[in-house]
Design a protein around this motif. Sequence first.
Motif, PDB file in Angstrom:
ATOM      1  N   ALA A  82      47.270 -42.828 -91.995  1.00 35.28           N
ATOM      2  CA  ALA A  82      46.176 -43.711 -92.375  1.00 35.28           C
ATOM      3  C   ALA A  82      44.970 -42.834 -91.982  1.00 35.28           C
ATOM      4  CB  ALA A  82      46.283 -44.964 -91.980  1.00 35.28           C
ATOM      5  N   GLY A  83      44.765 -42.411 -90.707  1.00 33.74           N
ATOM      6  CA  GLY A  83      43.697 -41.657 -89.792  1.00 33.74           C
ATOM      7  C   GLY A  83      43.192 -40.589 -90.877  1.00 33.74           C
ATOM      8  N   TYR A  84      44.166 -39.824 -91.462  1.00 31.76           N
ATOM      9  CA  TYR A  84      43.595 -38.895 -92.293  1.00 31.76           C
ATOM     10  C   TYR A  84      43.394 -39.325 -93.660  1.00 31.76           C
ATOM     11  CZ  TYR A  84      43.839 -34.755 -95.340  1.00 31.76           C
ATOM     12  OH  TYR A  84      43.419 -33.694 -96.269  1.00 31.76           O
ATOM     13  N   GLU A  85      44.037 -40.102 -94.188  1.00 24.77           N
ATOM     14  CA  GLU A  85      43.931 -40.551 -95.602  1.00 24.77           C
ATOM     15  C   GLU A  85      42.539 -41.281 -95.798  1.00 24.77           C
ATOM     16  OE1 GLU A  85      45.226 -40.034 -98.429  1.00 24.77           O
ATOM     17  OE2 GLU A  85      47.165 -39.171 -97.870  1.00 24.77           O
ATOM     18  N   SER A  86      42.164 -42.343 -94.817  1.00 25.20           N
ATOM     19  CA  SER A  86      41.239 -43.095 -94.840  1.00 25.20           C
ATOM     20  C   SER A  86      40.313 -43.472 -93.359  1.00 25.20           C
ATOM     21  CB  SER A  86      41.557 -44.444 -95.223  1.00 25.20           C
ATOM     22  OG  SER A  86      42.479 -44.923 -94.051  1.00 25.20           O
ATOM     23  N   ALA A  87      40.415 -42.533 -92.501  1.00 24.14           N
ATOM     24  CA  ALA A  87      39.860 -42.793 -91.372  1.00 24.14           C
ATOM     25  C   ALA A  87      40.123 -44.277 -90.826  1.00 24.14           C
ATOM     26  CB  ALA A  87      38.432 -42.576 -91.358  1.00 24.14           C
ATOM     27  N   PHE A  88      41.342 -44.656 -91.160  1.00 22.89           N
ATOM     28  CA  PHE A  88      41.790 -46.171 -90.696  1.00 22.89           C
ATOM     29  C   PHE A  88      41.008 -47.178 -91.375  1.00 22.89           C
ATOM     30  CE2 PHE A  88      43.099 -43.224 -87.101  1.00 22.89           C
ATOM     31  CZ  PHE A  88      44.374 -43.530 -87.420  1.00 22.89           C
ATOM     32  N   GLU A  89      40.149 -46.887 -92.522  1.00 23.60           N
ATOM     33  CA  GLU A  89      39.404 -47.983 -92.985  1.00 23.60           C
ATOM     34  C   GLU A  89      40.111 -48.674 -94.173  1.00 23.60           C
ATOM     35  OE1 GLU A  89      36.281 -49.016 -92.343  1.00 23.60           O
ATOM     36  OE2 GLU A  89      36.069 -47.626 -90.569  1.00 23.60           O
ATOM     37  N   PHE A  90      40.608 -49.822 -93.992  1.00 25.25           N
ATOM     38  CA  PHE A  90      41.267 -50.675 -95.035  1.00 25.25           C
ATOM     39  C   PHE A  90      40.848 -50.573 -96.412  1.00 25.25           C
ATOM     40  CE2 PHE A  90      38.873 -53.988 -93.779  1.00 25.25           C
ATOM     41  CZ  PHE A  90      38.693 -54.539 -94.876  1.00 25.25           C
ATOM     42  N   ASP A  91      39.436 -50.603 -96.447  1.00 23.12           N
ATOM     43  CA  ASP A  91      38.759 -50.613 -97.640  1.00 23.12           C
ATOM     44  C   ASP A  91      38.185 -49.287 -98.124  1.00 23.12           C
ATOM     45  OD1 ASP A  91      36.926 -50.628 -95.661  1.00 23.12           O
ATOM     46  OD2 ASP A  91      35.645 -52.274 -96.230  1.00 23.12           O
ATOM     47  N   ALA A  92      38.562 -48.385 -97.735  1.00 24.68           N
ATOM     48  CA  ALA A  92      38.247 -46.844 -98.405  1.00 24.68           C
ATOM     49  C   ALA A  92      38.377 -46.693 -99.881  1.00 24.68           C
ATOM     50  CB  ALA A  92      38.615 -45.824 -97.336  1.00 24.68           C
ATOM     51  N   ILE A  93      37.492 -46.137-100.264  1.00 27.89           N
ATOM     52  CA  ILE A  93      37.601 -45.757-101.895  1.00 27.89           C
ATOM     53  C   ILE A  93      37.252 -44.612-101.995  1.00 27.89           C
ATOM     54  CG2 ILE A  93      37.226 -46.266-104.298  1.00 27.89           C
ATOM     55  CD1 ILE A  93      36.584 -49.140-103.206  1.00 27.89           C
ATOM     56  N   SER A  94      37.936 -43.625-102.493  1.00 25.11           N
ATOM     57  CA  SER A  94      37.924 -42.081-102.808  1.00 25.11           C
ATOM     58  C   SER A  94      37.144 -42.029-104.347  1.00 25.11           C
ATOM     59  CB  SER A  94      39.095 -41.410-102.657  1.00 25.11           C
ATOM     60  OG  SER A  94      39.894 -41.430-104.002  1.00 25.11           O
ATOM     61  N   ARG A  95      36.544 -40.724-104.426  1.00 26.42           N
ATOM     62  CA  ARG A  95      35.917 -40.385-105.520  1.00 26.42           C
ATOM     63  C   ARG A  95      36.896 -40.480-106.938  1.00 26.42           C
ATOM     64  NH1 ARG A  95      33.641 -34.677-103.907  1.00 26.42           N
ATOM     65  NH2 ARG A  95      35.485 -34.673-102.774  1.00 26.42           N
ATOM     66  N   ALA A  96      38.315 -40.234-106.556  1.00 20.40           N
ATOM     67  CA  ALA A  96      39.149 -40.382-107.570  1.00 20.40           C
ATOM     68  C   ALA A  96      39.641 -41.813-107.897  1.00 20.40           C
ATOM     69  CB  ALA A  96      40.418 -39.609-107.153  1.00 20.40           C
ATOM     70  N   ASN A  97      39.148 -42.798-107.090  1.00 11.67           N
ATOM     71  CA  ASN A  97      39.341 -44.077-107.365  1.00 11.67           C
ATOM     72  C   ASN A  97      40.588 -44.544-106.535  1.00 11.67           C
ATOM     73  OD1 ASN A  97      38.282 -46.681-107.928  1.00 11.67           O
ATOM     74  ND2 ASN A  97      39.705 -46.781-109.702  1.00 11.67           N
ATOM     75  N   ALA A  98      41.146 -43.689-105.754  1.00  4.72           N
ATOM     76  CA  ALA A  98      42.278 -44.071-104.828  1.00  4.72           C
ATOM     77  C   ALA A  98      41.747 -44.775-103.501  1.00  4.72           C
ATOM     78  CB  ALA A  98      42.916 -42.950-103.972  1.00  4.72           C
ATOM     79  N   VAL A  99      42.509 -45.910-103.276  1.00  5.22           N
ATOM     80  CA  VAL A  99      41.999 -47.043-102.207  1.00  5.22           C
ATOM     81  C   VAL A  99      42.848 -47.465-101.304  1.00  5.22           C
ATOM     82  CG1 VAL A  99      40.493 -47.826-104.201  1.00  5.22           C
ATOM     83  CG2 VAL A  99      42.641 -49.117-103.764  1.00  5.22           C
ATOM     84  N   GLY A 100      42.471 -48.125-100.283  1.00  4.94           N
ATOM     85  CA  GLY A 100      43.159 -48.648 -98.974  1.00  4.94           C
ATOM     86  C   GLY A 100      43.433 -47.508 -97.858  1.00  4.94           C
ATOM     87  N   LEU A 101      44.325 -47.899 -96.781  1.00  6.72           N
ATOM     88  CA  LEU A 101      44.469 -46.940 -95.905  1.00  6.72           C
ATOM     89  C   LEU A 101      45.206 -45.771 -96.295  1.00  6.72           C
ATOM     90  CD1 LEU A 101      46.119 -50.015 -93.473  1.00  6.72           C
ATOM     91  CD2 LEU A 101      43.976 -48.262 -92.988  1.00  6.72           C
ATOM     92  N   TYR A 102      46.162 -46.038 -97.041  1.00  6.35           N
ATOM     93  CA  TYR A 102      46.889 -44.674 -97.608  1.00  6.35           C
ATOM     94  C   TYR A 102      46.464 -44.254 -98.960  1.00  6.35           C
ATOM     95  CZ  TYR A 102      49.453 -45.137 -93.229  1.00  6.35           C
ATOM     96  OH  TYR A 102      49.901 -45.206 -92.108  1.00  6.35           O
ATOM     97  N   GLN A 103      45.342 -44.627 -99.516  1.00  4.96           N
ATOM     98  CA  GLN A 103      44.853 -43.997-100.757  1.00  4.96           C
ATOM     99  C   GLN A 103      45.568 -43.987-102.050  1.00  4.96           C
ATOM    100  OE1 GLN A 103      41.258 -42.566-100.668  1.00  4.96           O
ATOM    101  NE2 GLN A 103      41.499 -44.557 -99.657  1.00  4.96           N
ATOM    102  N   PHE A 104      45.917 -45.387-102.347  1.00  2.00           N
ATOM    103  CA  PHE A 104      46.514 -45.341-103.590  1.00  2.00           C
ATOM    104  C   PHE A 104      45.829 -45.643-104.923  1.00  2.00           C
ATOM    105  CE2 PHE A 104      50.404 -46.529-100.814  1.00  2.00           C
ATOM    106  CZ  PHE A 104      51.127 -45.898-101.444  1.00  2.00           C
TER     107      PHE A 104
END
Length: 205
Positions: A1-23
């Motif tokens: 989770a630290g690498y995927e989202s910096a432990f931010e549960f509401d993170a959203i990537s440019r590819a629209n992957a979201v959450g702690l582990y970017q789904f």
Amino acid sequence: AGYESAFEFDAISRANAVGLYQFRYLTFIERGGKVYGTGGNIYYDERFDIEINPKISTKFLLELHNQFGNIPCALLAYNKGPTGFKQKQIQQGKNFKLMYLNPETRRYYIRYLAFYFIYQNAEYLQLDTRVNKKLEWDCVSIKLKKDLPLKKIMEWCEIDNYRLIYQLNGRFRDYIIHKNVPHIDEWTIRIPKGKRKIFIKNFKG
């Protein structure tokens, strides 16, 4: 989770992957996650859930490890997607060290190794890798007569920490728990540990 989202549960990537582990949406749904919405308006998304997202991520990584046989390939497939990574293996062979992958996937594996090294050697590097203290909560099942803003939950718990309420209930999008959701008669929400009685009292009052 630290690498995927910096432990931010509401993170959203440019590819629209979201959450702690970017789904991404389909990857999550195919593994039992729930997302409700109509007309492009998603009002409940378990990818933002701090408990469910990690569980499905673990399940997915185990699937990938069983499919591809080792941790490096499982990680590469997690980023690339199992279908895309399998196609690359068919084209180039199964030795991941000799495969030519897109820059993002190549960087993903290297960065993961770097992140793992840092965490394994945090004391030697004199780094504080502690995240926020472990969250604790109580669950309450409620039936709604109308839409319920998350802010109201905060008020009924008699606290002033909106961030905590949102973190516990981030799966409810737009900061609202919607009443009229097909096939849902009641919702289970999370409230801060020790606030169950005061919440129920205020909710019923």
